[in-house]
Design a protein around this motif. Sequence first.
Motif, short mmCIF file in Angstrom:
data_model
loop_
_atom_site.label_atom_id
_atom_site.label_comp_id
_atom_site.label_asym_id
_atom_site.label_seq_id
_atom_site.Cartn_x
_atom_site.Cartn_y
_atom_site.Cartn_z
N ILE A 63 0.85 -1.30 -0.28
CA ILE A 63 -0.01 0.09 0.20
C ILE A 63 0.92 1.27 0.06
O ILE A 63 0.54 2.20 -0.50
N GLY A 64 2.15 1.11 0.64
CA GLY A 64 3.24 2.16 0.76
C GLY A 64 3.36 2.73 -0.89
O GLY A 64 3.54 3.56 -1.37
N ALA A 67 0.58 4.40 -2.41
CA ALA A 67 0.63 5.94 -2.12
C ALA A 67 1.64 6.58 -2.73
O ALA A 67 1.27 7.57 -3.13
N HIS A 68 2.88 6.10 -2.93
CA HIS A 68 3.99 6.60 -3.75
C HIS A 68 3.54 6.97 -5.11
O HIS A 68 3.78 8.09 -5.68
N LEU A 70 0.30 7.45 -6.29
CA LEU A 70 -0.64 8.22 -6.41
C LEU A 70 0.02 9.65 -6.14
O LEU A 70 -0.32 10.73 -6.76
N TRP A 71 1.09 9.62 -5.34
CA TRP A 71 1.87 11.07 -5.10
C TRP A 71 2.43 11.65 -6.24
O TRP A 71 2.51 12.75 -6.56
N ILE A 76 -2.59 12.11 -4.75
CA ILE A 76 -2.55 11.34 -3.33
C ILE A 76 -3.84 11.70 -2.50
O ILE A 76 -4.10 10.94 -1.60
N LEU A 79 -6.45 8.92 -2.00
CA LEU A 79 -6.30 8.07 -0.79
C LEU A 79 -7.29 8.31 0.53
O LEU A 79 -7.70 7.33 0.94
N ASP A 80 -7.54 9.66 0.83
CA ASP A 80 -8.34 9.91 1.90
C ASP A 80 -9.46 9.46 1.58
O ASP A 80 -10.69 9.40 2.57
#
Length: 114
Positions: A63-64, A67-68, A70-71, A76, A79-80
Amino acid sequence: MSKHSPSLAALPAPAQAALARAGSRLRAHRLQRGWTVADMAERLLCSPTTWRALEAGKAGTSIGLLAHALWLFGEIDSLDTVAPAPMGLAANRRVRRKAGSTAPGVIDENERDF
């Protein structure tokens, strides 16, 4: 090497389909920017095989790493929206403190030296 886990093997079909759709969206973002699989792997500090697994919707990917990615795509904040907390739990929730402790930022009368 793929990860074998009973929990991953028991992943329901709707969850697998959601991961595959997320992988497709990641691929679309990559292609829109004209980046190759090797470019993405280099940017994310992972192997091309790992990036391909994420694009394929494999459940064992980090999942990290998601997240990377998406950033990098400027997404990013999306993700919220994953698994938002129920409204009743998110609003007006009090934080528990140990009995006898003061709230953060509050100076106890015994600590004042003037």
